[in-house]
Every structure is written in C-alpha cells, then in structure tokens.
Design an enzyme around this catalytic site. Sequence first.
Site, PDB file in Angstrom:
ATOM      1  N   ALA A  66      11.672   2.828   6.958  1.00  0.00           N
ATOM      2  CA  ALA A  66      13.116   2.763   6.748  1.00  0.00           C
ATOM      3  C   ALA A  66      13.365   1.825   5.572  1.00  0.00           C
ATOM      4  O   ALA A  66      12.543   0.946   5.280  1.00  0.00           O
ATOM      5  CB  ALA A  66      13.795   2.224   8.006  1.00  0.00           C
ATOM      6  N   GLY A 111       9.056   3.763   9.746  1.00  0.00           N
ATOM      7  CA  GLY A 111       9.729   5.057   9.892  1.00  0.00           C
ATOM      8  C   GLY A 111       8.913   6.213   9.335  1.00  0.00           C
ATOM      9  O   GLY A 111       9.104   7.362   9.750  1.00  0.00           O
ATOM     10  N   GLU A 114       6.591   7.054  12.078  1.00  0.00           N
ATOM     11  CA  GLU A 114       7.417   7.688  13.124  1.00  0.00           C
ATOM     12  C   GLU A 114       7.804   9.114  12.734  1.00  0.00           C
ATOM     13  O   GLU A 114       7.826  10.017  13.568  1.00  0.00           O
ATOM     14  CB  GLU A 114       8.659   6.828  13.387  1.00  0.00           C
ATOM     15  N   GLU A 134       6.753  -3.315  11.787  1.00  0.00           N
ATOM     16  CA  GLU A 134       8.073  -3.905  12.059  1.00  0.00           C
ATOM     17  C   GLU A 134       8.007  -5.338  12.572  1.00  0.00           C
ATOM     18  O   GLU A 134       8.875  -6.157  12.256  1.00  0.00           O
ATOM     19  CB  GLU A 134       8.849  -3.036  13.068  1.00  0.00           C
TER      20      GLU A 134
HETATM   21  N1  COA Z   1      12.182  -0.299   2.190  1.00  0.00           N
HETATM   22  C1  COA Z   1      12.729  -0.542   0.984  1.00  0.00           C
HETATM   23  N2  COA Z   1      12.003  -0.572  -0.169  1.00  0.00           N
HETATM   24  C2  COA Z   1      10.681  -0.341  -0.067  1.00  0.00           C
HETATM   25  C3  COA Z   1      10.051  -0.097   1.157  1.00  0.00           C
HETATM   26  C4  COA Z   1      10.857  -0.076   2.323  1.00  0.00           C
HETATM   27  N3  COA Z   1      10.357   0.201   3.541  1.00  0.00           N
HETATM   28  N4  COA Z   1       8.723   0.069   0.940  1.00  0.00           N
HETATM   29  C5  COA Z   1       8.539  -0.071  -0.392  1.00  0.00           C
HETATM   30  N5  COA Z   1       9.719  -0.318  -0.994  1.00  0.00           N
HETATM   31  C6  COA Z   1       9.970  -0.531  -2.441  1.00  0.00           C
HETATM   32  C7  COA Z   1       9.559  -1.930  -2.878  1.00  0.00           C
HETATM   33  O1  COA Z   1      10.562  -2.853  -2.586  1.00  0.00           O
HETATM   34  C8  COA Z   1       9.365  -1.674  -4.350  1.00  0.00           C
HETATM   35  O2  COA Z   1      10.630  -1.619  -4.958  1.00  0.00           O
HETATM   36  P1  COA Z   1      10.900  -2.401  -6.379  1.00  0.00           P
HETATM   37  O3  COA Z   1       9.890  -1.800  -7.325  1.00  0.00           O
HETATM   38  O4  COA Z   1      12.303  -2.055  -6.691  1.00  0.00           O
HETATM   39  O5  COA Z   1      10.638  -3.842  -6.110  1.00  0.00           O
HETATM   40  C9  COA Z   1       8.788  -0.280  -4.420  1.00  0.00           C
HETATM   41  O6  COA Z   1       9.147   0.345  -3.183  1.00  0.00           O
HETATM   42  C10 COA Z   1       7.282  -0.254  -4.549  1.00  0.00           C
HETATM   43  O7  COA Z   1       6.729  -1.011  -3.472  1.00  0.00           O
HETATM   44  P2  COA Z   1       5.732  -2.242  -3.678  1.00  0.00           P
HETATM   45  O8  COA Z   1       5.874  -3.135  -2.492  1.00  0.00           O
HETATM   46  O9  COA Z   1       5.911  -2.842  -5.029  1.00  0.00           O
HETATM   47  O10 COA Z   1       4.335  -1.485  -3.630  1.00  0.00           O
HETATM   48  P3  COA Z   1       2.938  -2.108  -3.199  1.00  0.00           P
HETATM   49  O11 COA Z   1       1.904  -1.104  -3.587  1.00  0.00           O
HETATM   50  O12 COA Z   1       2.777  -3.503  -3.701  1.00  0.00           O
HETATM   51  O13 COA Z   1       2.997  -2.185  -1.598  1.00  0.00           O
HETATM   52  C11 COA Z   1       3.491  -1.379   0.606  1.00  0.00           C
HETATM   53  C12 COA Z   1       3.086  -1.015  -0.828  1.00  0.00           C
HETATM   54  C13 COA Z   1       3.764  -0.068   1.340  1.00  0.00           C
HETATM   55  C14 COA Z   1       2.350  -2.148   1.296  1.00  0.00           C
HETATM   56  C15 COA Z   1       4.771  -2.252   0.577  1.00  0.00           C
HETATM   57  O14 COA Z   1       5.746  -1.605  -0.221  1.00  0.00           O
HETATM   58  C16 COA Z   1       5.394  -2.510   1.921  1.00  0.00           C
HETATM   59  O15 COA Z   1       4.890  -3.304   2.691  1.00  0.00           O
HETATM   60  N6  COA Z   1       6.512  -1.815   2.227  1.00  0.00           N
HETATM   61  C17 COA Z   1       7.262  -2.040   3.444  1.00  0.00           C
HETATM   62  C18 COA Z   1       6.575  -1.378   4.626  1.00  0.00           C
HETATM   63  C19 COA Z   1       7.338  -1.661   5.889  1.00  0.00           C
HETATM   64  O16 COA Z   1       7.449  -2.781   6.352  1.00  0.00           O
HETATM   65  N7  COA Z   1       7.880  -0.585   6.478  1.00  0.00           N
HETATM   66  C20 COA Z   1       8.592  -0.668   7.715  1.00  0.00           C
HETATM   67  C21 COA Z   1      10.018  -0.919   7.488  1.00  0.00           C
HETATM   68  S1  COA Z   1      10.874  -1.129   9.031  1.00  0.00           S
END
Ligand code: COA
Length: 260
Positions: A66, A111, A114, A134
Amino acid sequence: MGYENLLVDDRDGARWITVNRPAKLNALNAAVLAELGDAVRAAATTDAVKAVVITGAGEKAFVAGADIAEFVGLSAADAQAFSRRGQQLFDAIAVLPKPVVAAVNGFALGGGCELAMACHLRVATSNAKFGQPEVKLGLIPGYGGTQRLPRLVGRARALELLLTGKNIDAATALQWGLVNRVVDPAELVATVQALVAEVLAVSPAAVARCLEAVRDGLDLPLARALELEASLFGGCFATADMREGVAAFLEKRAAHFTGR
Ligand code: COA
C-alpha cells in the site's frame, strides 16, 4: 478502458492487468485501488475474458505495498475503512469465477503480497521477494494478509513472516507453497500464458465450481465442506459442459466447452 495507473490488454482469452506506477514500485494508492476495482468488475462481466492475470510494471516490483504516503494523518476509523476497502477489492478478486493468476515479477510486499495471495495461482520470477513488513511500520497487514497467509503457508511460517516483517525469496516461497512456480524473469510471460492455456482448455463451468469448493470449503468444518462439494458436484450435472465432456470422452473426440 482508459486508466492512469493500469495497463490492460487481452491475450488469448486472458485479461492482463498491469499495475503501472513503476517509479513507486507499483505501490497501491487510492487511485490504483479504484482503477483495479473497476478493472476487476469489467473482467468479471466481460464474457470474452476467460481468465485474469495481474502483474506489475517494470522489472523490480510486482507491488511494493500500500502507498505508505497515504497513511499520514489517518484516524483509527479512517484506517479501518481503508482496510475494508482493500479487503473488499481483494475479495472481489478471490471470488471471481474465472481463474486469476498473479505474475509476480519482483517485490510483493505488504499489500503486494496480499494482492498475490488473493489470486488463485501465483507464478514468481526468481528475483521476487515476498513479505509482510507492516510491523516495521507499527502496523499489521490490513488487506487480508493475517488471514490468507496462514491459510496458504500454515500458522508457523505465516507468524514468522508477520512477526519479523522479513522478506523471503522466491525459492523459499516455492518451498513454503506460497507460489506455484518460480521462473527466470525472461520466461514469466510465456509460463503464465502456458498455465492459463492449460486451465482454459478444460471446462470453465467445472473450473468455477472448483474455485468455489476450495475457497469456501476450506473455511468450513470437513462435514459441511463435503456437503458443499457434493452440491457443486451435483450442479455440474446440470451443465452443458458436463454433458459435452462426458460425451466427448465416450466418443473419443476432443471436448468443446462453452462454460455453460
Ligand atoms: N509506498 C509508497 N512508496 C513506495 C512504497 C510504498 N509501499 N514502496 C516503494 N515506494 C517508493 C519509494 O518511496 C521510492 O520513491 P521515491 O523515488 O520518490 O523516493 C520508490 O518507490 C523506489 O523505492 P526505493 O525504496 O527507493 O527502492 P529500493 O530498491 O531502495 O527499496 C523496497 C525497495 C521495496 C525494499 C523499499 O521500497 C520498501 O521497503 N518499500 C516499502 C515496503 C513496505 O513496507 N510495504 C508495506 C507497506 S504497508
């Protein structure tokens, strides 16, 4: 079907729905969820759509969760409604009487995991990662993760993911039964197309009843679930597909199913 956050195209009876926000790793914001709801409804009601495939744009992510930016400022009541909206959408996917395959092409977190679990079958690329992170945000999964994950992989493995927030790789997801297949990224589309073709070759009326029996039966006590199975088995005998399938076998010819 003009969507801002989805790509939709039909291939050999399957509607491919691609979440298309690669710059945000296809994170599900309100706009994506609304469009996804609309696309699922359209797939459900369009006769020419015999199967659905859900995937993510780009090479890095299926769906990274999400959209965390939308959590800021939500009240408890807002968040509960947010959870219900996502649950209802994912339920609409889970109850589709047509097979739904998740083509998991990278991160399937929160999400995203999910969403993949709401689909009936899951094919993952070897670089895919699954997890429910989460708890690292002070949250629990709200789109069905606490319920579908233990149903798919068992309570112990589900709790390991839910309580640590850690990711597992595709090989582990395969070993745990979270996905059906793991393939090289270059083979994902062809593998999913072949899997869909296998399902579309059999009776759609029977496939719909198998989906219902497994989906609803698993949550019932065995005796009630067996009643459900018998009732759905009986229902098959009122279908043209069953008459055609049995006749084709006895006449030693290929069956031509209509789904009726
Ligand atoms: N919600 C909002 N934005 C998200 C996102 C999420 N769940 N997952 C990734 N993004 C965005 C990042 O903020 C980033 O945006 P920006 O370039 O404007 O800063 C872009 O997507 C790229 O992600 P980034 O984190 O730079 O890539 P990465 O390769 O370093 O890391 C992940 C990849 C997936 C490990 C990391 O993005 C992450 O942990 N995401 C969240 C996962 C999460 O907690 N999901 C559950 C949400 S309830």
